[in-house]
Enzyme design. Sequence first.
Site, PDB file in Angstrom:
ATOM      1  N   ASP A  85      40.215  46.601  35.684  1.00 15.43           N
ATOM      2  CA  ASP A  85      38.958  46.941  36.368  1.00 15.43           C
ATOM      3  C   ASP A  85      39.124  48.262  37.132  1.00 15.43           C
ATOM      4  OD1 ASP A  85      40.554  46.004  38.416  1.00 15.43           O
ATOM      5  OD2 ASP A  85      39.042  44.636  39.254  1.00 15.43           O
ATOM      6  N   SER A  86      40.336  48.855  37.030  1.00 16.36           N
ATOM      7  CA  SER A  86      40.518  50.238  37.480  1.00 16.36           C
ATOM      8  C   SER A  86      39.568  51.153  36.709  1.00 16.36           C
ATOM      9  CB  SER A  86      41.972  50.684  37.268  1.00 16.36           C
ATOM     10  OG  SER A  86      42.441  50.318  36.000  1.00 16.36           O
TER      11      SER A  86
ATOM     12  N   LYS B 203      43.108  38.451  33.478  1.00 14.05           N
ATOM     13  CA  LYS B 203      43.908  38.617  34.708  1.00 14.05           C
ATOM     14  C   LYS B 203      43.007  38.382  35.918  1.00 14.05           C
ATOM     15  CE  LYS B 203      45.627  42.788  36.180  1.00 14.05           C
ATOM     16  NZ  LYS B 203      44.925  43.038  37.459  1.00 14.05           N
TER      17      LYS B 203
ATOM     18  N   ASP C 175      40.895  42.338  32.745  1.00 11.55           N
ATOM     19  CA  ASP C 175      40.694  41.986  34.149  1.00 11.55           C
ATOM     20  C   ASP C 175      39.363  41.261  34.314  1.00 11.55           C
ATOM     21  OD1 ASP C 175      42.664  42.552  35.994  1.00 11.55           O
ATOM     22  OD2 ASP C 175      42.132  44.669  36.154  1.00 11.55           O
TER      23      ASP C 175
ATOM     24  N   GLU D 170      51.979  44.384  42.583  1.00 10.24           N
ATOM     25  CA  GLU D 170      51.617  45.787  42.840  1.00 10.24           C
ATOM     26  C   GLU D 170      52.039  46.247  44.231  1.00 10.24           C
ATOM     27  OE1 GLU D 170      47.591  46.741  41.763  1.00 10.24           O
ATOM     28  OE2 GLU D 170      47.707  48.749  42.624  1.00 10.24           O
TER      29      GLU D 170
HETATM   30  O1  KIV Z   1      42.988  47.359  37.172  1.00  8.01           O
HETATM   31  C1  KIV Z   1      44.132  47.731  36.870  1.00  8.01           C
HETATM   32  O2  KIV Z   1      44.337  48.772  36.225  1.00  8.01           O
HETATM   33  C2  KIV Z   1      45.257  46.925  37.314  1.00  8.01           C
HETATM   34  C3  KIV Z   1      46.606  47.548  37.198  1.00  8.01           C
HETATM   35  C4  KIV Z   1      46.796  48.463  38.352  1.00  8.01           C
HETATM   36  C5  KIV Z   1      47.679  46.538  37.125  1.00  8.01           C
HETATM   37  O3  KIV Z   1      45.088  45.851  37.772  1.00  8.01           O
END
Ligand code: KIV
Length: 277
Positions: free
Chosen positions: A57-58, A126, A96, A195
């Site tokens: 979700d980044s 996730k 995510d 993280e």
């Molecule tokens: O959203 C994301 O990219 C993440 C990574 C930083 C592990 O959760």
Amino acid sequence: MAKQHESSKRTVHRKVTTRSLLQMKAAGEVITALTAYDFLMAELIDRSGIDLILVGDSAGMVVQGYETTIPVTMEQMLYHSAVVARGVERALVVADMPFMSYQVNPDEALRNAGRMIKEASVEAVKLEGGEVICPTIRRIVDVGIPVMGHLGLTPQSIHKFGTYQVRATEPEEADVLRRDARALEQAGVFAIVIEKVPADLAREISREAKVPVIGIGAGPGCDGQILVSQDMLGIYTRFHPRFVRRYAELGSAMQTAFERYAKDVRAGEFPSLDESY
Ligand code: KIV
């Protein structure tokens, strides 16, 4: 000693599954992971032999231009996940679950996790959080959807913490993190992302856990490493955390290419006769 130095041989899995990741941990093989949000990037990453591709979700920050991951919606994650899944043959694809798609109650979380699997063709989801999210994880895992946990810096809680600083530096918070990791494992996760926590703590948790612990900003003692692709490629340059190693400076290379194109078009030098019909 860094995990990387412990393993000299590498088993080549034709298709990476949650089971392969467990086998890799057992064999002391380091797991490689990167994020992707679109088809072409996913295809390139997959061809490079990366084991796990996370549709993070980044995306909210590195694709959509938000300041945080909070605004990302279920529909957007379904879109990003579906296009990534179409580009991947070998890596395990994990999506995510966006903020508020799983926090309200386990039933709603299960429904949304099911959409990720059915509509976007990812292979796992996730979720961020520790003990408090375990009933939800159990509900999802019980129907056969693999879940990856996420501890330490959990970006969806940014407004609770108010900072992206390193987590679990105090003994109390480190204890909570250890407890959370155990709870996630008992709830049935197949792996845990950890993280931005001290390297020694991450190493200890990785040693104790039976499932793979994949670090980001958590030092070399984890069972695997993940980075945001746009960070390691030098495309997302708004900030540069110390844990990000830049393997390319594609942002400046792209900008130069755009400027050269604009200059050529303005000067009448593109297209040439050879580039015309
Ligand atoms: O959203 C994301 O990219 C993440 C990574 C930083 C592990 O959760």
